[in-house]
Design a protein around this motif. Structure first.
Motif: not given
Length: 158
Positions: A1-22
């Motif tokens: 498939e076209m996706l890399i397997p997910t690592t077990q990292a932890i993503a802060s949704l707030d920061d991630l979405l804030k950056n995208l909005v910017e």
């Protein structure tokens, strides 16, 4: 498939979405589209930040692509017990009901003229759905032709 397997990292949704909005804000302003954002801090999900960026980036990109001048895109986050729901709602062209079953299929693109004028392979939603599933989540949507489309991504909270 076209996706890399997910690592077990932890993503802060707030920061991630804030950056995208910017990233998308300038584009939205240029198109005369209002970007409304309602985030919640302190919500984290287990998963790959790059992949999640791609997932929400694809949804925001589509919303921008298919919204007209003067339109609104609303991005919101809410917590539902053990899950987080990220909603991207636009006042765009909508998706004809007879086509709605096929939006998550590879290379699907609406026959609508506004869609045909846009560049793209029609893989954005396929990829978004694959990433959501890979993170134990799902994408659902509702759409009214000529009025709006709402995409909901549910992901398990940490």
């Amino acid at each position: 498939e076209m996706l890399i397997p997910t690592t077990q990292a932890i993503a802060s949704l707030d920061d991630l979405l804030k950056n995208l909005v910017e990233q998308f804000r300038t584009q939205a302003q240029q198109k005369g589209i209002l970007l409304q954002v309602q985030l919640q801090s302190g919500l984290s999900v287990k998963g790959d930040e790059t992949q999640l960026n791609r997932l929400f980036g694809n949804l925001l990109e589509n919303a921008l692509k298919y919204s007209k001048k003067g339109g609104t895109i609303a991005l919101s986050v809410e917590k539902l017990r053990t899950r987080v729901v990220v909603v991207v709602k636009d006042t765009g062209i909508g998706i004809p009901s007879e086509c709605q079953w096929s939006v998550f299929q590879r290379f699907w693109r609406s026959e609508q003229e506004q869609v045909q004028q846009q560049e793209g392979l029609g893989l954005g939603l396929v990829i978004a759905q694959a990433i959501a599933k890979q993170h134990g989540g799902e994408i659902t949507f509702s759409s009214q032709l000529g009025l709006c489309s709402t995409f909901q991504v549910k992901l398990p909270l940490l």
